[in-house]
Design an enzyme around this catalytic site. Structure first.
Site, short mmCIF file in Angstrom:
data_model
loop_
_atom_site.label_atom_id
_atom_site.label_comp_id
_atom_site.label_asym_id
_atom_site.label_seq_id
_atom_site.Cartn_x
_atom_site.Cartn_y
_atom_site.Cartn_z
N TRP A 52 -6.52 2.54 -4.31
CA TRP A 52 -5.98 1.66 -5.45
C TRP A 52 -5.08 0.49 -4.98
CZ3 TRP A 52 -9.28 3.99 -8.03
CH2 TRP A 52 -9.20 5.42 -8.14
N ILE A 53 -5.46 -0.18 -3.77
CA ILE A 53 -4.44 -1.33 -3.27
C ILE A 53 -5.25 -2.50 -3.78
CG2 ILE A 53 -3.54 -2.29 -1.27
CD1 ILE A 53 -2.89 0.90 -1.93
N ALA B 24 0.78 -1.19 -0.01
CA ALA B 24 -0.01 -0.12 0.05
C ALA B 24 0.84 1.16 -0.02
CB ALA B 24 -0.92 -0.08 1.42
N GLU C 200 -1.74 7.06 -2.89
CA GLU C 200 -2.80 7.95 -2.24
C GLU C 200 -3.61 8.79 -3.27
OE1 GLU C 200 -1.39 9.90 1.02
OE2 GLU C 200 -0.44 8.20 1.87
N GLU D 220 2.45 1.00 -11.10
CA GLU D 220 3.72 1.09 -11.06
C GLU D 220 4.69 1.71 -12.08
OE1 GLU D 220 5.33 -3.18 -10.11
OE2 GLU D 220 3.16 -3.48 -9.47
N GLN E 239 -9.64 -6.20 -33.60
CA GLN E 239 -9.95 -5.78 -34.96
C GLN E 239 -10.01 -6.96 -35.68
OE1 GLN E 239 -10.58 -2.82 -35.15
NE2 GLN E 239 -10.86 -2.41 -37.37
C1 FAD Z 1 -5.03 -1.92 -11.44
C2 FAD Z 1 -4.55 -1.05 -10.50
C3 FAD Z 1 -3.72 -1.62 -9.66
C4 FAD Z 1 -2.91 -0.98 -8.58
N1 FAD Z 1 -2.37 -1.63 -7.49
C5 FAD Z 1 -1.87 -0.62 -6.56
C6 FAD Z 1 -1.08 -1.31 -5.49
O1 FAD Z 1 -1.36 -2.54 -5.11
N2 FAD Z 1 -0.67 -0.60 -4.44
C7 FAD Z 1 -0.27 0.93 -4.59
O2 FAD Z 1 0.36 1.37 -3.62
N3 FAD Z 1 -0.94 1.22 -5.58
C8 FAD Z 1 -1.60 0.82 -6.63
N4 FAD Z 1 -2.14 1.23 -7.81
C9 FAD Z 1 -2.03 2.98 -7.96
C10 FAD Z 1 -0.99 3.12 -9.26
O3 FAD Z 1 0.38 2.66 -8.65
C11 FAD Z 1 -1.21 4.52 -9.31
O4 FAD Z 1 -2.40 4.46 -10.17
C12 FAD Z 1 0.00 4.97 -10.25
O5 FAD Z 1 1.27 5.13 -9.56
C13 FAD Z 1 -0.32 6.67 -10.96
O6 FAD Z 1 -0.98 7.17 -10.07
P1 FAD Z 1 -2.34 7.95 -10.23
O7 FAD Z 1 -3.42 6.98 -10.75
O8 FAD Z 1 -2.53 8.69 -9.08
O9 FAD Z 1 -2.09 9.02 -11.52
P2 FAD Z 1 -1.41 10.51 -11.46
O10 FAD Z 1 -0.21 10.34 -10.77
O11 FAD Z 1 -2.38 11.60 -11.07
O12 FAD Z 1 -1.00 10.44 -13.01
C14 FAD Z 1 -1.96 10.51 -14.01
C15 FAD Z 1 -1.47 10.71 -15.24
O13 FAD Z 1 -0.60 11.74 -15.46
C16 FAD Z 1 0.70 11.85 -16.29
N5 FAD Z 1 1.85 11.95 -15.29
C17 FAD Z 1 2.14 11.64 -13.86
N6 FAD Z 1 3.31 12.02 -13.56
C18 FAD Z 1 3.84 12.26 -14.75
C19 FAD Z 1 5.11 12.77 -14.94
N7 FAD Z 1 6.06 12.86 -13.94
N8 FAD Z 1 5.72 13.11 -16.26
C20 FAD Z 1 4.66 13.13 -17.28
N9 FAD Z 1 3.56 12.70 -16.96
C21 FAD Z 1 2.90 12.50 -15.93
C22 FAD Z 1 0.52 10.25 -16.67
O14 FAD Z 1 -0.15 10.44 -17.84
C23 FAD Z 1 -0.37 9.44 -15.55
O15 FAD Z 1 -1.03 8.27 -16.30
C24 FAD Z 1 -2.90 0.48 -8.89
C25 FAD Z 1 -3.29 1.08 -9.87
C26 FAD Z 1 -4.08 0.33 -10.91
C27 FAD Z 1 -4.93 0.98 -12.03
#
Ligand code: FAD
Length: 403
Positions: A157-158, A123, A126, A361, A334
């Site tokens: 999203w854990i 986890a 946030e 990740e 497709q």
């Molecule tokens: C199916 C699934 C399983 C997951 N499992 C876990 C888990 O087990 N444990 C856990 O802790 N988290 C988990 N996550 C969370 C995941 O690690 C985050 O969704 C991820 O780190 C992206 O963070 P965010 O969703 O807040 O997107 P944001 O950080 O808000 O980013 C949104 C978008 O902004 C752009 N962006 C962000 N940063 C940059 C940058 N530096 N430069 C350019 N563009 C950028 C990218 O297009 C990105 O997709 C999971 C997510 C999913 C979808």
């Protein structure tokens, strides 16, 4: 079922134990086809426990290195998303305990996790801190008598949360600014003050939000030392994002096999779909992408296993393999036409399942930045762009232009 490509396993990136593992994975996937099919239709958290038990019984929950981890993810993803999901989340939680755990933490959690009797989850994310890990806000405040910490805040999203027995949680203990003030803590499920709220996602997986409200853990919950949370998380993600590339390859190969079978079998215009040049060209592109992704994943895992710092190759492999897999799965839909959009058909499922791999990740954009930032300086024989052409170069260019 052919879960791994034997031609790739024959490459010098792999050794005998990896080829033996590939055989064991093939047997596992064949034997557990029924479990995979049931997991597809049942509650993910319920089936994750059965899948973990089966993987534990088969001795598949103690991968010896990153190549083994990647091969396992690829084979399980090829067979069924939820097999890979259960395996990968278990590893995501077990790996930091193996690497940073005290003897007592290892004794308490690892044997049960290796047998698949206990499940873990990791986890970190946030709402306001996904890609930007340094912005984590969940607080872990030392309680009055120094006997432990009190956690307040949330994680979201854990993966694997509803079925987890223990969470590896990264929280802010405030020992330093931004990334320096983070500490990893092991929080058992059932600890008072921890609430788990499921989130419904595009692909059916056990994903949840964790609410911490005065959640108290003992001082010995700290994993990897106080203030070491960022290192625990980064060491893990640097390696595991490579395994996301391996899973993407598994999904993509499954989609490609299905598309090829469909194109060869489907009658069209008095022949087969496969006879159409554009369909053929599309399948050729798929084959090129699969080969490129497989080689990048194999190289990155091999580099990491021989001690090369893993970040650069892992980013390259994750970025390419996940983007390519999205294109391959789309191409498969497709080829299937409308039949590929029927709910719960193989192409439709893969289409939903592959999407998140370009986000979690380390999103693709974050990987691009990391790769660009690690580019080496230009070799000394390449003139600097701001140096301007030499008089000789200018003369050569002019004569070329005129001829
Ligand atoms: C199916 C699934 C399983 C997951 N499992 C876990 C888990 O087990 N444990 C856990 O802790 N988290 C988990 N996550 C969370 C995941 O690690 C985050 O969704 C991820 O780190 C992206 O963070 P965010 O969703 O807040 O997107 P944001 O950080 O808000 O980013 C949104 C978008 O902004 C752009 N962006 C962000 N940063 C940059 C940058 N530096 N430069 C350019 N563009 C950028 C990218 O297009 C990105 O997709 C999971 C997510 C999913 C979808």
């Amino acid at each position: 079922m052919s879960t791994l490509d034997p031609r790739l396993l024959a490459l010098p990136f792999y050794e005998r134990p990896h080829r033996e593992l590939a055989e064991a994975l093939g047997r596992f996937c064949d034997t557990h086809a029924g479990l995979a099919a049931a997991a597809r239709t049942g509650a993910p958290e319920k089936y994750a426990a059965r899948v973990l038990r089966a993987l534990g019984d088969a001795g598949l929950l103690t991968p010896v290195d990153l190549r083994a981890l990647c091969l396992t993810r690829e084979a399980l993803a090829y067979t069924e998303d939820l097999l890979d999901f259960a395996f990968s989340i278990q590893e995501l939680a077990a790996w930091p305990i193996r690497r940073h755990g005290t003897d007592e933490q290892k004794r308490r959690w690892l044997p049960g996790m290796a047998r698949g009797e206990l499940a873990g989850a990791f986890a970190l994310s946030e709402e306001q801190a996904g890609s930007d890990v340094a912005a984590l806000a969940l607080r872990a405040v030392p309680d009055g008598d120094g006997a432990g910490y009190v956690l307040d805040g949330h994680k979201t999203w854990i993966a694997g949360a509803a079925g987890a027995d223990v969470f590896c949680v990264v929280a802010r203990t405030g020992d330093g600014p931004a990334a320096l003030g983070l500490t990893a803590l092991l929080v058992p499920t059932g600890t008072p003050g921890l609430r788990i709220e499921p989130i419904d996602m595009l692909a059916e997986r056990d994903i949840a939000r964790l609410e911490f409200d005065g959640c108290r853990v003992a001082a010995d919950a700290v994993l990897g030392g106080r203030g070491g949370g960022f290192v625990v998380a980064m060491e893990l993600l640097e390696r595991f994002r490579l395994t996301v590339g391996a899973a993407a390859l598994g999904f993509a190969r499954r989609a490609a096999d299905a598309a090829l079978a469909r194109a060869r079998g489907r009658a069209a215009y008095g022949g087969r779909l496969f006879d159409l040049p554009t369909v053929k060209a599309g399948l050729a592109d798929v084959e090129v992408r699969l080969n490129a992704a497989a080689l990048l994943v194999a190289r990155a895992a091999w580099e990491a296993d021989r001690g090369t710092p893993p970040a650069r190759h892992a980013s390259i492999a994750k970025l390419y393999a996940t983007e390519a897999a999205q294109q391959v799965v789309d191409a498969a839909v497709q080829v299937f036409g409308a039949a590929g959009l029927v709910r719960d058909s193989l192409p439709e499922r893969l289409y939903r399942q592959i999407r998140s791999l370009r986000i979690y990740e380390g999103a693709s954009e974050v990987q691009r930045l990391a790769i660009a930032d690690a580019l080496p300086p230009a070799p000394s024989h390449v003139p600097r762009a701001d140096a301007g052409p030499s008089a000789e170069d200018a003369e050569d260019a002019e004569s070329e232009f005129c001829s």
